[in-house]
Design a protein around this motif. Structure first.
Motif, PDB file in Angstrom:
ATOM      1  N   GLY A 231       0.876  -1.338   0.126  1.00 22.68           N
ATOM      2  CA  GLY A 231       0.015   0.069   0.020  1.00 22.68           C
ATOM      3  C   GLY A 231       0.704   1.238   0.068  1.00 22.68           C
ATOM      4  N   GLN A 232       2.156   0.999   0.275  1.00 19.05           N
ATOM      5  CA  GLN A 232       3.010   2.309   0.230  1.00 19.05           C
ATOM      6  C   GLN A 232       3.674   3.005  -1.116  1.00 19.05           C
ATOM      7  OE1 GLN A 232       3.398   3.679   3.505  1.00 19.05           O
ATOM      8  NE2 GLN A 232       2.250   1.930   3.983  1.00 19.05           N
ATOM      9  N   TYR A 233       3.293   2.221  -2.016  1.00 19.31           N
ATOM     10  CA  TYR A 233       3.925   2.460  -3.409  1.00 19.31           C
ATOM     11  C   TYR A 233       3.172   3.965  -3.899  1.00 19.31           C
ATOM     12  CZ  TYR A 233       0.890   1.662  -7.481  1.00 19.31           C
ATOM     13  OH  TYR A 233      -0.221   1.467  -8.409  1.00 19.31           O
ATOM     14  N   ASP A 411       9.697  12.767 -13.638  1.00 15.81           N
ATOM     15  CA  ASP A 411      10.894  12.641 -12.596  1.00 15.81           C
ATOM     16  C   ASP A 411      10.747  11.600 -11.721  1.00 15.81           C
ATOM     17  OD1 ASP A 411      11.783  14.915 -14.116  1.00 15.81           O
ATOM     18  OD2 ASP A 411      11.272  16.514 -12.785  1.00 15.81           O
ATOM     19  N   ASP A 412       9.589  11.145 -11.379  1.00 14.27           N
ATOM     20  CA  ASP A 412       9.461   9.907 -10.460  1.00 14.27           C
ATOM     21  C   ASP A 412       9.794   8.847 -10.889  1.00 14.27           C
ATOM     22  OD1 ASP A 412       8.850  12.023  -8.476  1.00 14.27           O
ATOM     23  OD2 ASP A 412       6.683  11.584  -8.666  1.00 14.27           O
ATOM     24  N   LEU A 413      10.130   8.587 -12.357  1.00 13.96           N
ATOM     25  CA  LEU A 413       9.980   7.359 -12.871  1.00 13.96           C
ATOM     26  C   LEU A 413      11.107   6.706 -12.326  1.00 13.96           C
ATOM     27  CD1 LEU A 413       9.436   8.116 -16.846  1.00 13.96           C
ATOM     28  CD2 LEU A 413       8.297   6.189 -15.511  1.00 13.96           C
ATOM     29  N   PRO A 414      12.563   7.073 -12.104  1.00 11.84           N
ATOM     30  CA  PRO A 414      13.494   6.264 -11.537  1.00 11.84           C
ATOM     31  C   PRO A 414      13.008   5.658 -10.190  1.00 11.84           C
ATOM     32  CG  PRO A 414      14.556   8.197 -12.228  1.00 11.84           C
ATOM     33  CD  PRO A 414      12.898   8.498 -12.520  1.00 11.84           C
ATOM     34  N   GLU A 418      12.447   1.540  -9.947  1.00  8.76           N
ATOM     35  CA  GLU A 418      13.200   0.685  -9.065  1.00  8.76           C
ATOM     36  C   GLU A 418      12.378  -0.027  -8.237  1.00  8.76           C
ATOM     37  OE1 GLU A 418      15.916   3.450  -6.774  1.00  8.76           O
ATOM     38  OE2 GLU A 418      15.679   1.905  -5.156  1.00  8.76           O
ATOM     39  N   HIS A 419      11.277   0.647  -7.755  1.00  9.15           N
ATOM     40  CA  HIS A 419      10.216  -0.191  -6.791  1.00  9.15           C
ATOM     41  C   HIS A 419       9.611  -1.534  -7.578  1.00  9.15           C
ATOM     42  CE1 HIS A 419       6.721  -0.825  -4.196  1.00  9.15           C
ATOM     43  NE2 HIS A 419       6.134  -0.987  -5.351  1.00  9.15           N
ATOM     44  N   PHE A 420       9.213  -1.039  -8.686  1.00  8.82           N
ATOM     45  CA  PHE A 420       8.678  -2.437  -9.468  1.00  8.82           C
ATOM     46  C   PHE A 420       9.916  -3.429  -9.716  1.00  8.82           C
ATOM     47  CE2 PHE A 420       5.349   0.808 -10.546  1.00  8.82           C
ATOM     48  CZ  PHE A 420       4.347   0.233  -9.731  1.00  8.82           C
ATOM     49  N   LEU A 421      11.026  -2.902 -10.352  1.00  8.12           N
ATOM     50  CA  LEU A 421      11.926  -4.031 -10.561  1.00  8.12           C
ATOM     51  C   LEU A 421      12.098  -4.683  -9.137  1.00  8.12           C
ATOM     52  CD1 LEU A 421      14.720  -1.880 -12.536  1.00  8.12           C
ATOM     53  CD2 LEU A 421      13.288  -3.920 -13.288  1.00  8.12           C
ATOM     54  N   ARG A 431      17.372 -11.701 -11.240  1.00  9.13           N
ATOM     55  CA  ARG A 431      18.089 -10.492 -11.078  1.00  9.13           C
ATOM     56  C   ARG A 431      18.376 -10.008 -12.556  1.00  9.13           C
ATOM     57  NH1 ARG A 431      16.138 -10.168  -7.239  1.00  9.13           N
ATOM     58  NH2 ARG A 431      16.580 -10.066  -5.263  1.00  9.13           N
ATOM     59  N   THR A 432      17.592  -8.792 -13.066  1.00  7.95           N
ATOM     60  CA  THR A 432      18.236  -8.450 -14.242  1.00  7.95           C
ATOM     61  C   THR A 432      19.168  -7.029 -13.818  1.00  7.95           C
ATOM     62  OG1 THR A 432      16.505  -6.604 -14.441  1.00  7.95           O
ATOM     63  CG2 THR A 432      15.950  -8.842 -15.207  1.00  7.95           C
ATOM     64  N   LEU A 433      19.720  -6.410 -14.918  1.00  7.96           N
ATOM     65  CA  LEU A 433      20.556  -5.342 -14.732  1.00  7.96           C
ATOM     66  C   LEU A 433      19.993  -4.157 -14.727  1.00  7.96           C
ATOM     67  CD1 LEU A 433      24.053  -6.723 -16.492  1.00  7.96           C
ATOM     68  CD2 LEU A 433      23.151  -6.730 -13.917  1.00  7.96           C
ATOM     69  N   GLY A 434      18.558  -4.193 -14.927  1.00  8.45           N
ATOM     70  CA  GLY A 434      17.740  -2.843 -15.010  1.00  8.45           C
ATOM     71  C   GLY A 434      17.547  -2.463 -16.477  1.00  8.45           C
ATOM     72  N   LEU A 435      16.999  -1.478 -16.430  1.00  8.69           N
ATOM     73  CA  LEU A 435      16.637  -0.967 -18.060  1.00  8.69           C
ATOM     74  C   LEU A 435      18.033  -0.488 -18.730  1.00  8.69           C
ATOM     75  CD1 LEU A 435      13.506   1.311 -17.474  1.00  8.69           C
ATOM     76  CD2 LEU A 435      13.731  -1.082 -17.590  1.00  8.69           C
ATOM     77  N   SER A 436      17.869  -0.848 -20.166  1.00 15.72           N
ATOM     78  CA  SER A 436      18.999  -0.185 -20.919  1.00 15.72           C
ATOM     79  C   SER A 436      18.597   1.175 -21.366  1.00 15.72           C
ATOM     80  CB  SER A 436      18.970  -1.088 -22.231  1.00 15.72           C
ATOM     81  OG  SER A 436      17.815  -0.671 -23.069  1.00 15.72           O
ATOM     82  N   ASP A 437      19.920   1.798 -21.609  1.00 13.11           N
ATOM     83  CA  ASP A 437      19.610   3.316 -21.963  1.00 13.11           C
ATOM     84  C   ASP A 437      18.730   3.631 -22.869  1.00 13.11           C
ATOM     85  OD1 ASP A 437      21.805   3.551 -20.234  1.00 13.11           O
ATOM     86  OD2 ASP A 437      23.505   3.742 -21.505  1.00 13.11           O
ATOM     87  N   LYS A 438      18.601   2.714 -23.905  1.00 13.55           N
ATOM     88  CA  LYS A 438      17.404   3.011 -24.891  1.00 13.55           C
ATOM     89  C   LYS A 438      15.910   2.941 -24.335  1.00 13.55           C
ATOM     90  CE  LYS A 438      17.131   1.775 -29.667  1.00 13.55           C
ATOM     91  NZ  LYS A 438      17.691   0.779 -30.956  1.00 13.55           N
ATOM     92  N   SER A 439      15.934   1.994 -23.248  1.00  9.80           N
ATOM     93  CA  SER A 439      14.504   2.085 -22.629  1.00  9.80           C
ATOM     94  C   SER A 439      14.183   3.217 -22.002  1.00  9.80           C
ATOM     95  CB  SER A 439      14.621   0.754 -21.831  1.00  9.80           C
ATOM     96  OG  SER A 439      14.917  -0.441 -22.483  1.00  9.80           O
ATOM     97  N   TRP A 440      15.301   3.435 -21.190  1.00  9.16           N
ATOM     98  CA  TRP A 440      15.280   4.762 -20.233  1.00  9.16           C
ATOM     99  C   TRP A 440      14.660   5.865 -21.156  1.00  9.16           C
ATOM    100  CZ3 TRP A 440      14.054   5.294 -15.682  1.00  9.16           C
ATOM    101  CH2 TRP A 440      14.415   4.499 -14.657  1.00  9.16           C
ATOM    102  N   ARG A 441      15.497   6.078 -22.108  1.00 10.95           N
ATOM    103  CA  ARG A 441      15.038   7.253 -23.204  1.00 10.95           C
ATOM    104  C   ARG A 441      13.801   7.198 -23.632  1.00 10.95           C
ATOM    105  NH1 ARG A 441      18.408   8.975 -28.388  1.00 10.95           N
ATOM    106  NH2 ARG A 441      17.819   6.958 -29.068  1.00 10.95           N
ATOM    107  N   PHE A 442      13.442   5.989 -23.851  1.00 12.13           N
ATOM    108  CA  PHE A 442      11.838   6.051 -24.460  1.00 12.13           C
ATOM    109  C   PHE A 442      10.971   6.159 -23.267  1.00 12.13           C
ATOM    110  CE2 PHE A 442       8.039   3.605 -25.470  1.00 12.13           C
ATOM    111  CZ  PHE A 442       7.994   4.138 -26.906  1.00 12.13           C
TER     112      PHE A 442
END
Ligand SMILES: [Zn+2]
Length: 571
Positions: A231-233, A411-414, A418-421, A431-442
């Protein structure tokens, strides 16, 4: 009587034993003397053992299999005494290993056996060759860190103890199942083992039910703290509009006031409502969530306020409505604007008098329910259009909180990503390494028409499709964008939440051609678009209509047509 390094016991004939096996195939029975026995596949038993290990752990599973073997050993000792009443101690002992071989469990090779029943002396050293348990460990389960021949050991202990008339304990001192060269067992009277008491505990069935009960209550409390945590997200984010909304919600949680949550589909209204409930003094009571748009209009009254038997043809039983079920707790009414005029009147009565009346009933029932309503349409406008009662609107609008859409707080995306990852890494043990740079840009340039729920779905998809220790690519996040969509510089987000990419126009021709080549047909495309939009909005007709740029009645009409079409096909 001692045997050393001499397998001369093997000459003891087993003809008398094999002749005891009788098949009564047409009767569904196989007999071994007076014991009914089974033909069972090794892989089935292997799968069972693996499941047992996975669900209750190695130690407990080991206990189960040792006791399985133990029961077999006891019965075979009885059989041996009956079959060979006149044999000496050694021959009687050796009948056990022979029966074990005959049953296909293992081949026994005696190394040193000393047996003297009268003085109570026993020492046995045997090698197990081709143990069935080693075979399943090697093929099915993979090597383990300790000896694997659990049921064989249980058998050896039980059989020898029964023959000797005192507790004999065998231990497997090396095992091929744990990487040793051979399976070797040593048996002595329990009194000659230092840790006999500890070992013998494997043979006592411990009821795990008590433990399950205590675990059950632990799970309950963990669940509620997890629900609190989830409930905290809504509290994740630093953008000013959002922080402002959160502050209001925190205040509302402490009070008793009805709350009206305003905002687009997917901004997390239900999460917020649940969180308000969990932090109120009603937390121990029920939280009931209702999506008013998802319930057919003719059923909404009965669903919310209950129904008495016979109120209408399909009401063949009286039943409580959601308000009665939420008594003492909180009800969350999403898409409250969809309530019918009659349901609006009943809701007003709950808010004013704390009373509900079931459909078709005559008695009123007292309920104490906190109402949290939500809408993504303007209630004020609905009042002006004559769709929504003004007096109900004023009642609900005591404490309105506007939840900003995700595109207004990119701006809250990071923090949210992080929360959903973390959540999905945990859910899928990855354990993935998180979003690629291209994913972030999109995703920073995307308009997020489905808001946080869409982000959650997208991240879940990305985690599922990405291997461990790899970055989540744009293609794994979004099913429908080609790699060229990564050129987010070309992407424009319009105020209505549509994302438009010039590159899409180029690709449009491609997929249109494909559809035509495959002769998919306009009806089928329409149906698939509608189904997808309904799925994306959890069957919320209003929201799905918005995604498809249709009015609600227009989509409702098409849905009706589709369901009629489906039922004709079924005939
Ligand atoms: Zn072994």
């Amino acid at each position: 009587m001692t045997i050393e390094f001499e397998p001369k016991l093997n000459h003891v004939d087993i003809q008398d034993l094999t002749s005891l096996i009788q098949f009564e195939s047409t009767e569904g029975k196989i007999w071994f003397g007076e014991q009914r026995i089974l033909f069972m596949q090794l892989p089935a038993l292997a799968a069972f053992r693996r499941e047992l290990v996975n669900s209750i752990g190695v130690e407990r599973a080991k206990g189960f299999f040792m006791r399985l073997g133990y029961q077999g050993g006891l019965r075979d000792a009885e059989l041996a005494r009956r079959l060979r009443p006149d044999s000496d101690d050694m021959a009687l002992f050796w009948t056990g290993p022979q029966l074990h071989s005959l049953r296909g469990m293992v081949k026994n090779r005696p190394i040193k056996i000393e047996i003297d029943k009268e003085s109570g002396h026993f020492y046995g050293e045997l090698e197990w060759v081709d143990s069935w348990e080693v075979e399943i460990v090697q093929t099915e389960l993979g090597q383990i860190d300790e000896p694997a021949c659990w049921s064989l050991l249980g058998y050896a202990c039980a059989y020898t103890s029964a023959i000797m008339g005192q507790e004999i304990i065998f231990r497997e001192v090396s095992c091929r199942g744990s990487g040793d060269e051979r399976c070797l067992i040593v048996g002595k009277p329990a009194s000659e083992w230092d840790d006999a008491a500890e070992f013998s505990r494997y043979f006592t069935a411990e009821p795990i039910i008590e433990e399950l009960y205590s675990l059950q209550s632990q799970v309950k409390s963990l669940r509620s703290s997890l629900a609190r945590h989830q409930g905290q997200y809504y509290g994740i984010g630093d953008s000013p509009d959002y922080k402002n909304a959160c502050k209001k919600i925190d205040k509302a949680a402490q009070s008793k006031v009805s709350v009206l949550l305003l905002g687009e589909t997917g901004v997390g209204k239900e999460v917020i409502a649940r969180s308000v409930h969990l932090r109120s003094d009603r937390a121990e009571k029920a939280f009931v969530a209702v999506n008013c748009a998802a319930i057919p209009q003719e059923l909404i009254e009965a669903e919310l306020f209950g129904v008495e038997k016979g109120a209408f043809t399909s009401a063949n039983q009286s039943r409580a409505g959601r308000f009665e079920r939420a008594d003492g707790g909180t009800i969350f009414l999403d898409e409250v604007v969809e309530l019918t005029p009659r349901a609006q009147a009943s809701l007003l009565r709950v808010l004013q008098e704390g009373e509900v009346e079931r459909v078709g009933g005559v008695n009123t029932r007292k309920v104490n329910v906190r109402v949290i309503a939500a809408t993504n349409e303007s209630l004020e406008q609905a009042v002006k259009d004559g769709k929504f009662r003004a007096d109900l609107f004023y009642r609900l609008n005591v404490f309105p909180v506007q939840i900003p859409p995700l595109r207004d707080r990119l701006d809250d995306l990071p923090l949210l990503v992080e929360h959903f990852l973390a959540k999905f890494h945990n859910d899928y043990s990855k354990r993935t390494l998180g979003l690629s740079d291209k994913s972030w840009r999109f995703i920073k340039n995307y308009s997020w028409p489905g808001n946080i729920r869409e982000l959650e779905n997208v991240i879940e998809r990305g985690v599922i499709l990405t291997d461990n220790h790899e970055t989540i690519s744009l293609e794994s996040l979004f099913a429908s964008v080609g790699p060229e969509a990564g050129n987010a510089d070309d992407t424009h987000v319009y105020s209505d939440g549509q994302v438009v990419k010039p590159s899409n126009i180029k690709t449009t021709v491609g997929w249109v051609d494909t559809l035509i080549e495959q002769q998919i047909g306009l009806d089928s495309i329409e149906e698939q678009l509608i189904n997808r939009a309904m799925a994306m909005t959890n069957d919320n007709v209003s929201a799905a209509a918005r995604l498809l740029n249709l009015t609600r009645p227009a989509l409702a009409y098409r849905l009706k047509k589709l369901s009629e079409h489906d039922s004709t096909n079924l005939k």
